[in-house]
Design an enzyme around this catalytic site. Structure first.
Site, PDB file in Angstrom:
ATOM      1  N   SER A  35       1.102  -1.363  -0.331  1.00 39.12           N
ATOM      2  CA  SER A  35      -0.145   0.390   0.106  1.00 39.12           C
ATOM      3  C   SER A  35       0.767   1.251  -0.406  1.00 39.12           C
ATOM      4  O   SER A  35       0.001   2.786  -0.664  1.00 39.12           O
ATOM      5  CB  SER A  35      -0.680   0.239   1.454  1.00 39.12           C
ATOM      6  OG  SER A  35      -0.111   0.305   2.307  1.00 39.12           O
TER       7      SER A  35
ATOM      8  N   LYS B 285       1.070   4.981   6.681  1.00 41.19           N
ATOM      9  CA  LYS B 285       0.527   6.086   5.954  1.00 41.19           C
ATOM     10  C   LYS B 285       1.125   7.318   5.816  1.00 41.19           C
ATOM     11  O   LYS B 285       2.005   7.511   6.516  1.00 41.19           O
ATOM     12  CB  LYS B 285      -1.209   6.328   5.999  1.00 41.19           C
ATOM     13  CG  LYS B 285      -1.890   4.851   5.764  1.00 41.19           C
ATOM     14  CD  LYS B 285      -2.417   4.218   4.093  1.00 41.19           C
ATOM     15  CE  LYS B 285      -2.978   2.394   4.870  1.00 41.19           C
ATOM     16  NZ  LYS B 285      -2.481   1.594   3.614  1.00 41.19           N
TER      17      LYS B 285
END
Length: 281
Positions: free
Chosen positions: A89, A160
């Site tokens: 990701s 993230k």
């Protein structure tokens, strides 16, 4: 008449025998001492002290190993934690199997995450509704392995990039397909080649004390966009941030510091009320 005393004559052979016997006695070697034989100490003398016995080598090794593990666990808990990247990701910035070092002191002394920072956070309450139940023993072992970077992180831990901080207005997208923050389009050169900045349209204002986060591989990342309808709206509380990702330490071929990005340098501070500027068309 002979008046001198007559000395008895001696047999020359006896002299030779006595000399030989004396020589044999004097040349006889000292008796050898048996190293395993112990003799009683002489009267009035203290017995020799017994040599100090060292601990077995395996015990010393175990003690040193245990001390090293304890030190690493303390270091991981308070200062610097290894973190294994389990998914793609965050590609191309972070790849599957990378091990990064997370600086836990980055936000401990009044500093807060900034736009562009790559952070590790506990997603309980924002990305995950509640922490899954695990066996206490297996959970402890897995937690220790994750703390040393030897096992995958807990299911509630995520990595993230911060796109918006408290008060920011984050919008997707302008006419050129770029995300804007407080009305300024962001050139996100770290996004995976071929990916759109977002295939999901949104227009949000980040509440104070919270973060809007997204993965760099936008088409493969489950991030704040996927939790817009959940309690908290996909925003991550600042206090849930574990630390800032600082270095890639494994594999050796990728050993490097995570580069800072200039993508947000032109973004202004949010206006009073946290509504930002209008999105550029």
């Amino acid at each position: 008449m002979d008046t001198e005393a007559q000395h008895p004559e001696r047999d020359p052979s006896s002299d030779t025998e006595e000399g030989s016997r004396s020589a044999r006695v004097s040349e006889a070697p000292a008796p050898r001492r048996d190293p395993g034989h112990t003799t009683a100490p002489e009267p009035g003398r203290d017995p020799a002290p017994e040599p100090h016995r060292r601990a077995p080598s395996w015990r010393r090794t175990a003690l040193v190993g245990g001390a090293c593990v304890a030190f690493l666990l303390l270091l991981s808990h308070f200062v610097m934690q290894p973190f294994l990247i389990p998914s793609g990701s965050m590609e191309p910035t972070l790849q599957v199997g990378d091990r990064i070092l997370v600086n836990k002191l980055a936000y401990r002394f009044g500093s807060e995450p900034r736009r562009g920072d790559v952070v590790v956070f506990d997603g309980t309450g924002s990305f995950v509704r509640e922490e899954p139940e695990v066996n206490p023993v297996s959970g402890l072992l897995r937690g220790a392995g994750a703390a040393l970077g030897l096992a995958e992180p807990a299911e509630t831990d995520f990595v993230k990039r911060v796109v918006g901080t408290g008060g920011d207005r984050v919008v997707c997208c302008d006419k050129n397909g770029r995300i804007t923050v407080n009305g300024v389009p962001v050139e996100e050169r770290y996004v995976m080649f071929g990916d759109q900045p977002s295939s999901v349209a949104f227009d949000i204002v980040v509440p104070p004390g919270r973060l809007w986060v997204m993965g760099d591989h936008r088409s493969q990342s489950s991030d704040s966009r996927d939790h817009l309808g959940n309690p908290g709206g996909g925003m991550v509380p600042v206090e849930k941030v574990v630390g800032r990702a600082g270095w890639i330490v494994w594999p050796f071929g990728r050993w490097s510091a995570l580069p800072a990005t200039e993508a947000y340098d032109a973004v202004p501070a949010p206006t009073a009320g946290g509504h930002g500027a209008g999105a550029h068309g």
